[in-house]
Design a protein around this motif. Structure first.
Motif, short mmCIF file in Angstrom:
data_model
loop_
_atom_site.label_atom_id
_atom_site.label_comp_id
_atom_site.label_asym_id
_atom_site.label_seq_id
_atom_site.Cartn_x
_atom_site.Cartn_y
_atom_site.Cartn_z
N LEU B 91 -59.27 -37.39 -9.57
CA LEU B 91 -59.47 -36.21 -8.73
C LEU B 91 -59.19 -34.96 -9.54
CD1 LEU B 91 -57.56 -37.31 -5.48
CD2 LEU B 91 -60.01 -37.46 -5.92
N SER B 92 -59.64 -33.83 -9.06
CA SER B 92 -59.34 -32.57 -9.73
C SER B 92 -57.91 -32.15 -9.40
CB SER B 92 -60.31 -31.49 -9.28
OG SER B 92 -60.02 -31.10 -7.96
N GLY B 93 -57.41 -31.19 -10.16
CA GLY B 93 -56.06 -30.71 -9.92
C GLY B 93 -55.89 -30.19 -8.51
N LYS B 94 -56.87 -29.43 -8.09
CA LYS B 94 -56.79 -28.84 -6.76
C LYS B 94 -56.83 -29.91 -5.67
CE LYS B 94 -58.95 -25.16 -4.12
NZ LYS B 94 -60.12 -24.27 -4.10
N GLU B 95 -57.67 -30.91 -5.88
CA GLU B 95 -57.73 -32.00 -4.89
C GLU B 95 -56.40 -32.72 -4.79
OE1 GLU B 95 -62.42 -33.37 -4.95
OE2 GLU B 95 -61.10 -34.04 -6.55
N ASN B 96 -55.76 -32.93 -5.94
CA ASN B 96 -54.44 -33.56 -5.92
C ASN B 96 -53.47 -32.76 -5.04
OD1 ASN B 96 -53.56 -36.02 -7.60
ND2 ASN B 96 -55.08 -35.05 -8.91
N LEU B 97 -53.49 -31.46 -5.21
CA LEU B 97 -52.60 -30.60 -4.43
C LEU B 97 -53.00 -30.62 -2.96
CD1 LEU B 97 -52.24 -27.48 -6.76
CD2 LEU B 97 -50.71 -29.43 -6.52
N ASP B 98 -54.28 -30.57 -2.71
CA ASP B 98 -54.77 -30.53 -1.34
C ASP B 98 -54.39 -31.80 -0.58
OD1 ASP B 98 -56.41 -29.24 0.76
OD2 ASP B 98 -57.66 -31.02 0.48
N TYR B 99 -54.57 -32.96 -1.23
CA TYR B 99 -54.23 -34.22 -0.58
C TYR B 99 -52.75 -34.29 -0.31
CZ TYR B 99 -58.94 -35.93 -1.46
OH TYR B 99 -60.30 -36.10 -1.46
N HIS B 100 -51.97 -33.78 -1.27
CA HIS B 100 -50.53 -33.77 -1.09
C HIS B 100 -50.16 -32.95 0.15
CE1 HIS B 100 -46.29 -33.80 -2.40
NE2 HIS B 100 -46.26 -32.58 -1.91
N MET B 139 -50.24 -30.18 -19.23
CA MET B 139 -50.91 -29.67 -18.03
C MET B 139 -50.68 -30.60 -16.84
SD MET B 139 -54.23 -28.23 -19.97
CE MET B 139 -55.42 -28.66 -18.77
N LYS B 140 -50.70 -31.90 -17.12
CA LYS B 140 -50.42 -32.86 -16.04
C LYS B 140 -49.02 -32.64 -15.49
CE LYS B 140 -53.26 -36.67 -17.73
NZ LYS B 140 -53.18 -37.72 -18.72
N ARG B 141 -48.09 -32.46 -16.42
CA ARG B 141 -46.70 -32.25 -16.01
C ARG B 141 -46.59 -31.03 -15.12
NH1 ARG B 141 -43.31 -35.25 -14.54
NH2 ARG B 141 -41.16 -34.62 -14.60
N ARG B 142 -47.27 -29.97 -15.53
CA ARG B 142 -47.21 -28.73 -14.76
C ARG B 142 -47.79 -28.93 -13.36
NH1 ARG B 142 -49.60 -25.85 -19.67
NH2 ARG B 142 -50.73 -24.49 -18.27
N LEU B 143 -48.88 -29.68 -13.32
CA LEU B 143 -49.51 -29.92 -12.02
C LEU B 143 -48.56 -30.70 -11.11
CD1 LEU B 143 -52.11 -29.66 -10.34
CD2 LEU B 143 -52.77 -31.90 -11.18
N GLU B 144 -47.86 -31.66 -11.69
CA GLU B 144 -46.93 -32.45 -10.88
C GLU B 144 -45.79 -31.60 -10.34
OE1 GLU B 144 -46.05 -35.69 -13.63
OE2 GLU B 144 -46.89 -36.95 -12.08
N ILE B 145 -45.30 -30.71 -11.20
CA ILE B 145 -44.22 -29.85 -10.72
C ILE B 145 -44.74 -28.95 -9.61
CG2 ILE B 145 -42.66 -27.99 -11.39
CD1 ILE B 145 -42.05 -29.43 -13.80
N ALA B 146 -45.93 -28.41 -9.82
CA ALA B 146 -46.52 -27.56 -8.79
C ALA B 146 -46.59 -28.31 -7.47
CB ALA B 146 -47.92 -27.12 -9.22
N ARG B 147 -47.00 -29.56 -7.56
CA ARG B 147 -47.14 -30.37 -6.36
C ARG B 147 -45.79 -30.61 -5.68
NH1 ARG B 147 -49.52 -36.23 -7.20
NH2 ARG B 147 -47.43 -36.49 -7.97
N GLY B 148 -44.78 -30.88 -6.52
CA GLY B 148 -43.45 -31.13 -5.97
C GLY B 148 -42.87 -29.93 -5.24
N LEU B 149 -43.28 -28.74 -5.67
CA LEU B 149 -42.72 -27.52 -5.10
C LEU B 149 -43.49 -27.04 -3.88
CD1 LEU B 149 -42.09 -25.53 -8.41
CD2 LEU B 149 -40.49 -26.97 -7.17
N MET B 150 -44.61 -27.72 -3.60
CA MET B 150 -45.52 -27.20 -2.60
C MET B 150 -45.01 -27.22 -1.16
SD MET B 150 -49.28 -28.25 -3.24
CE MET B 150 -50.10 -28.15 -1.76
N HIS B 151 -44.52 -28.35 -0.74
CA HIS B 151 -43.95 -28.38 0.60
C HIS B 151 -42.47 -28.06 0.41
CE1 HIS B 151 -42.94 -32.35 -0.93
NE2 HIS B 151 -42.02 -32.46 0.00
N SER B 152 -41.82 -27.64 1.45
CA SER B 152 -40.43 -27.23 1.28
C SER B 152 -39.50 -28.29 1.83
CB SER B 152 -40.18 -25.91 2.00
OG SER B 152 -41.23 -25.02 1.70
N PRO B 153 -39.10 -29.24 0.97
CA PRO B 153 -38.26 -30.32 1.45
C PRO B 153 -36.81 -29.87 1.58
CG PRO B 153 -38.67 -30.61 -0.88
CD PRO B 153 -39.37 -29.35 -0.47
N VAL B 154 -36.03 -30.65 2.28
CA VAL B 154 -34.59 -30.38 2.36
C VAL B 154 -33.94 -30.69 1.01
CG1 VAL B 154 -32.45 -31.01 3.54
CG2 VAL B 154 -34.58 -30.88 4.82
N VAL B 155 -34.35 -31.82 0.44
CA VAL B 155 -33.86 -32.18 -0.89
C VAL B 155 -35.04 -32.37 -1.83
CG1 VAL B 155 -32.34 -33.69 -2.19
CG2 VAL B 155 -32.19 -33.64 0.30
#
Ligand SMILES: Nc1ncnc2c1ncn2[C@@H]1O[C@H](COP(=O)(O)OP(=O)(O)OP(=O)(O)O)[C@@H](O)[C@H]1O
Ligand SMILES: [Mg+2]
Lengths: 253, 328
Positions: B91-100, B139-155
């Motif tokens: 998938l594209s980077g954006k699709e990864n984020l969107d699915y997340h 770049m993959k690493r950066r995308l993963e971090i971006a994804r992890g930060l996207m929703h606002s979890p408690v932890v």
């Protein structure tokens, strides 16, 4: 959390669709391979007389080929969970706040969609080749069989994927389990005439799929009534999906 | 309130104990770090806390939910950035984020906004429509971090978040993590090899080795625990000098490494003349001497007996039998 999370099911389904459409080689082989079987086997065996054959061999073979195509394609979807495991993506899915059941449902629907797409293409080609379909109800019943076959095979694939760590065991299962079962299922030649083969076939889940699809589609050369076949296939399907979900649920990454 | 709480958490792989009876807790809004060499058991701990692995024994809870009995509630409260890649490369980077975002039920408008935000943060806007299989490792690493930060979890769990990234990106990500922690009260649990990262981000640190927590405290307490000052010196006839210095009670600890002697002391400035005097009496010549404040490196050395760098490259035999997927 809802038990069925529509958004999650949709994401899982959409992902399967995108993978399928983008993988040109998969797209091509999934259609070419069954056609190969159809034409090579079909033209090769057409002239020799097989005991127990009641119709033109091509007609006889068609339901078998459709079953095979759907089986392979759906099983691949189930097993592709292994890819997700190896590429780590499964972790991302498994920590998300979505129920395992919606992951499984989404994936199953995705696998079934691609498999049915292939099944229908073959169906159309067969129709063009002049295979006589029994009736409209027969065709609807055939579609029901195709859906059930797809779900069952995804479930089976899920079981394999949950139990294996990598693809090394995959050829083994393919060659020692799937292919023999398929050959003994009456997909390629009738088993009705020889009694030992017939007894073996009754223990073969694929037999009921092929037999049911044949009974529905061409209405000839089937051993059991499609109604009986479908009842048995539904039971097999529930067991496979149930086991697949259970193992997938329990698997660690 | 304890957001993460573990009680004698243990995980075995066959007869090998990867995480050995660890108990700790992390308070709401805290940034807590696990510092440890390869194979220490950091990732295994995170996998248990994020419901991916079952503990062999012991228990843990996240935001009050048991990690075994209430897995769904736990998942509701967490976000994870894994050490190993966890992207869909087809998938594209954006699709990864969107699915997340969809899996985390972020509404449509917010989804777009967040995707834009995080892509900007990790500087991947130009690559958002490229398939991830064509991304570089960083770049993959950066995308993963971006994804992890996207929703606002408690932890938020971050397993070696900035491994292999360039200095500039690391800085940006650190700042974002801090901002998130401050503004949204996100509790953060991270593991790292980098001392500077632990130092900059963490309120508290646990040093973990061979599956056990050796020590756990705030960064400043850890540093003072090894002594307020460190004196490093080199000299002729080091052996004699060490023998003599070992008798001095004001030296808390003494380490000889690579022909440099390190002394853990209080009020280091005042001790230098003393040391020189002692050396002169033994007719030993001091070649160099300096005082500095302890760093986390020194803390790590003091508790594990090794620097963290010595460990990198050493591989557990188990890892060789089970080659794991590595970041490309
Ligand atoms: N699935 C597994 N099967 C067998 N052993 C495992 C498995 N996963 C981890 N281990 C072992 O458990 C130990 C701890 O591994 P873990 O991944 O938790 O270390 P880590 O602290 O994260 O190390 P690193 O800094 O290299 O990421 C290692 O010795 C590893 O070989
Ligand atoms: Mg790790």
């Amino acid at each position: 959390m809802k038990t069925f999370d529509l958004q999650a099911i949709y994401v899982m389904w959409l992902r399967q669709m995108k993978h399928f459409v983008r993988s040109k080689s998969r797209l091509v082989t999934s259609i070419i391979q069954p056609l190969f079987f159809l034409f090579i086997l079909g033209s090769g065996f057409r002239t020799i007389s097989m005991p127990g054959l009641e119709v033109d061999y091509l007609y006889f073979l068609s339901p078998g080929i459709i079953t095979m195509a759907i089986l392979f394609s759906s099983m691949f979807t189930g097993i592709s969970v292994l890819w997700d495991k190896q590429f780590g993506f499964l972790q991302e899915v498994l920590v998300a706040p979505i129920s395992r059941i919606s992951i499984i449902v989404g994936r199953t629907l995705g696998g079934a969609t691609t498999a049915l797409f292939q099944g229908f293409i073959i169906l159309i080609i067969i129709a063009v080749l002049g295979v006589p379909f029994s009736s409209v109800i027969g065709i609807l019943s055939a579609i029901a069989f195709m859906v059930l076959i797809a779900f069952t095979a995804v479930g089976f694939g899920l079981i394999i994927a949950s139990k294996m760590q990598d693809f090394q065991g995959f050829p083994l299962i393919m060659n020692l389990v799937i292919m023999p079962l398929l050959f003994l299922s009456s997909a390629f030649f009738p088993v009705g005439s020889q009694s030992t083969l017939q007894t073996i076939a009754f223990f073969n889940p694929f037999f009921y799929m092929v037999d049911g699809l044949r009974g529905s589609l061409i209405g000839k050369n089937n051993v059991l009534l499609p109604q009986i076949d479908i009842a048995i296939v539904i039971v097999i399907c529930i067991i496979m999906i149930g086991l697949g979900s259970y193992f997938f649920n329990k698997s660690e990454v | 309130m304890d957001i993460i709480k573990t009680n004698q958490l243990t995980r075995k792989f066959d007869d090998f104990t990867a995480v050995d009876d660890i108990s700790f807790s992390v308070k709401k809004g805290e940034i807590f770090g696990f510092l440890g060499p390869n194979g220490a058991g950091k990732t295994t701990t995170i996998k248990m806390l994020t419901t991916l692995l079952y503990p062999t024994s012991g228990s843990a809870s996240i935001a009050g939910h048991d990690i075994i009995k209430e897995r769904n509630d736990v998942r509701q409260n967490i976000g994870v950035v894994f050490q190993e890649p966890a992207l869909d490369i087809e998938l594209s980077g954006k699709e990864n984020l969107d699915y997340h975002a969809r899996m985390y039920n972020i509404p449509r408008e917010k989804r777009k906004e967040r995707i834009k935000d995080v892509l900007q943060l990790v500087d991947l806007e130009n690559k958002q429509d490229t398939f991830v299989k064509f991304y570089s490792g960083g770049m993959k690493r950066r995308l993963e971090i971006a994804r992890g930060l996207m929703h606002s979890p408690v932890v938020l769990f971050l397993d070696e978040p900035t491994l292999g990234l360039d200095a500039q990106t690391r800085r940006a990500i650190w700042q974002y993590i801090r901002k998130m922690n401050k503004e949204e009260q996100t509790t953060i649990f991270l593991t790292t090899h980098y001392m500077d990262e632990a130092d900059y981000l963490c309120d508290r640190i646990g040093i973990i080795d061979h599956g056990k927590i050796l020590v756990m405290d705030s960064v400043s307490n850890l540093k003072t625990s090894v002594g307020n000052d460190l004196i490093t010196l080199s000299s002729t006839n080091m052996g004699d000098l060490i023998k003599r210095l070992e008798k001095e009670s004001w030296i808390k600890k003494l380490k000889n490494q690579d022909n440099f002697l390190t002394l853990y002391v209080e009020k280091g400035d005042e001790k230098i003349p003393l040391i020189i005097e002692i050396a002169q009496k033994l007719s030993i010549k001091i070649k160099s001497i300096s005082v500095r404040k302890p760093t986390l490196d020194d803390v790590f050395l003091s508790y594990t007996g090794r620097t963290i760098r010595e460990n990198n490259g050493k591989v557990n035999p188990k890892d060789m039998i089970h080659p794991r997927f590595h970041r490309g």
